[in-house]
Design a protein around this motif. Structure first.
Motif: not given
Length: 610
Positions: A60-62, A85-88, A90-100, A385-395
């Motif tokens: 989902i993209d906003y 940040e507001a658009a991000t 909004a993406c999460r808020m649209t995704d959360r009720p739709i996905r289930p 306890g994981e190996v994960r790439r360090v980068g900019s914050p995700g959604r």
């Protein structure tokens, strides 16, 4: 395609959904209008399933377009860049009720895009994104257990208000968003100013009833322009191989699930999968299939223990909170620090104080152009306890940070009483259960340690749910990672001793009943009181003064007619004062001047020059 539109009245304003006019090559497309706010929502999907995936590939993209508010983007290139940040959010808020509401067995890529075409800065386009996404899925060929409706509820002068205009939220005690189907609540999002649980429950019920009109017009549009649905894909299961493995798994799983340490338990499960794979002589099942079978068995065991025995994997009862530890002032040179540990979840929050000029500037579609309280949340790989790439914050990081920020805002002092920009950073050091709610607790401790005169301490708790096909359910207090993964709900509630300040509820089910909502709110209230008591043992009130390493703010008032003289031509005079005194100087339109410095002598010099 003929143009079709449907309408209903929500809170005295017309909501219109139209299809057949724009974006005709999409699988389905609608425009949603409420007041003078208009969004275009489209859905497209690939006909061929993705190879090797065992999840629902939904994106989902906003897309915020600043022309929607009559603005030209800032910056050198003068066009929209990475999502705000507001658009991000909004993406999460649209995704959360739709996905289930989409089938878990669907493995073809789906992309929903919301483009904000016009905004009146009175009616929130985020809400229209959810309504539009529900409508395009209902119109499309994709199987969908919707539609859903969504409204916003405020609490103003002791009355619940449906879809308040954005400017009204300054006077509202509650900012509540509820998404629901015909008979269930599927998502709740709220910010509140210490509102009681019974008022929040009334607001959720009020919103659920209002959502029915929105659901009805979507159904009308589907009757006019809906496409035939593709049958729900069936998962291919090698039942004979699964049955052969089941007995072997059951023998070992009971021992594994006795382990209360997350790391030990996960290592034993990994070993079990590898051992089962080595015994899978004919290679009838892949390693991922075996892992999936083990996960299914774990899920069943976790849920059965809760529903039939009232016991959890850690041995706790349903309302028991894991061991807590609170600490403040761990870091010697920061302005404030607090650490909160709950079981294997640990968060350290650090407060930094700055001058008013360090407020964050916002370049978006909202009515605010800056903010003085900023909360950032970091979730590094080592926390699990994981190996994960360090980068900019995700959604996820942005969403968790925003939730904790929202929970703490109601207790902050005004800029007049405390003329600082406040940045709070939460570092997740270990994760097994809600780190966003741990960030609320650690953040509250850190603010008090920094001498920020907050009104009260704030604590947060994550509540879970386990249900069965017969309607039996159990609400769990303080869910840990394995309960979150194998449970049916993640209901986060933050607040003070006097009321709720933030809520975020998501479910993997096709919604939950109001009975479950009420029980969760009341059970969380008891948990919050318990945590606040533990936090008070580390610090009871804010420090009397800010850290010696934080800037000191001194206010003076001059005649408004003299502001120009202090600033000088092109800011020449004020820049000269700043350079010579090494202070920060902020001038307000009413003649208030705020001088910031760690050096009292430098501050006095600046005052004398002004």
């Amino acid at each position: 395609m003929a143009i079709q539109s449907v309408h209903c009245n929500i809170a005295g304003r017309e909501l219109t959904i139209e299809t057949g006019k724009l974006a005709q090559q999409a699988n389905a497309a609608v425009t949603v209008r409420y007041g003078d706010t208009v969004v275009l929502v489209t859905v497209c999907f690939n006909k061929v399933p993705r190879e090797g995936v065992d999840f629902l590939p939904l994106t989902i993209d906003y897309e915020e377009r600043l022309y929607a508010a009559g603005k030209i983007p800032g910056g050198f290139i003068r066009r929209e860049g990475r999502p705000s940040e507001a658009a991000t959010l909004a993406c999460r808020m649209t995704d959360r009720p739709i996905r289930p509401l989409l089938p878990k067995s669907w493995h073809s890529e789906i992309q929903i895009v919301t483009t904000v075409l016009s905004t009146d800065q009175e009616n929130d386009p985020d809400m229209l994104s959810i309504i539009g996404s529900s409508t395009v899925l209902a119109l499309s060929e994709i199987p969908f257990d919707g539609p859903v409706g969504t409204v916003n509820v405020g609490y103003i002068n002791g009355e619940l208000v449906l879809n308040p205009k954005m400017a009204q939220f300054d006077e509202s005690q509650l900012d509540l968003i509820v998404v629901s189907t015909k008979d269930k609540i599927i998502m709740v999002e709220a910010g509140a100013k210490e509102v009681a649980e019974d008022i929040v429950l009334k607001g959720i019920t009020f919103a659920h009833e209002a959502n029915q009109a929105i659901i009805k017009i979507q159904e009308e549009l589907v009757n006019l322009a809906g496409k035939p649905k593709i049958p729900v894909p069936e998962e291919k299961v090698n039942s004979e191989a699964v049955e052969a493995l089941t007995h072997k798994i059951d023998e070992e799983l009971a021992q594994v699930l006795k382990q209360t340490d997350k790391n030990v338990r996960e290592q034993m499960l990994d070993t079990m999968v590898k051992d089962l794979m080595s015994r899978n002589s004919n290679e009838e099942l892949s390693e991922s299939e075996i892992a999936s079978i083990v996960d299914t068995k774990v899920k069943k065991a976790v849920r059965t223990n809760v529903l039939e025995q009232g016991k959890r994997i850690s041995g706790r009862n349903l309302t028991e909170i894991r061991p807590l530890a609170c600490e403040v002032g761990m870091l010697p040179r920061t302005h404030g620090s607090g650490m909160f540990t709950r079981g294997q979840t640990q968060v350290m929050s650090i407060t930094t104080l700055g001058s008013a000029r360090q407020e964050q500037m916002l370049d978006g579609l909202g009515i605010e152009d800056s903010k003085r309280f900023i909360h950032h949340y970091n979730f590094p790989g080592f926390s699990t306890g994981e190996v994960r790439r360090v980068g900019s914050p995700g959604r996820r990081e942005i969403g968790h940070g925003a939730l904790a920020e929202r929970a703490l805002i109601p207790v902050l002092p005004s800029a007049d009483d405390f003329p600082y920009t406040i940045r709070l950073v939460s570092e997740v050091l270990s994760s097994s259960g809600s780190t966003s709610m741990a960030s609320v607790c650690a953040g509250s401790l850190s603010l008090m340690d920094a001498g920020v005169p907050v009104k009260k301490a704030v604590a947060g708790i994550a509540m879970g749910l386990v249900t069965d096909d017969n309607g039996k359910f159990a609400v769990l207090t303080d869910i840990e990672g394995i309960e979150d993964f194998n449970g049916d709900m993640d209901f986060k509630i933050a607040g003070t001793s006097d009321g709720i300040t933030a809520i975020q509820m998501d479910t993997k089910l096709k919604g939950i009943t109001l009975e479950i909502v009420e029980k969760t709110l009341n059970q969380a209230k008891d948990a919050r009181a318990f945590i606040l008591d533990k936090m008070s043992q580390a610090i009871t009130t804010p420090r009397a003064d800010v850290s010696k390493y934080a800037p000191r703010m001194t206010k003076i008032k001059i005649d408004q007619s003299k502001i120009g003289a202090v600033i000088g031509t092109g800011g020449k005079t004020i820049r000269s004062i700043i350079e010579s005194t090494k202070t920060t100087i902020d001038v307000a339109d009413d003649g208030t001047i705020t001088i910031g410095s760690n050096d009292a002598e430098a501050t006095q010099k600046a005052v004398s020059i002004i």
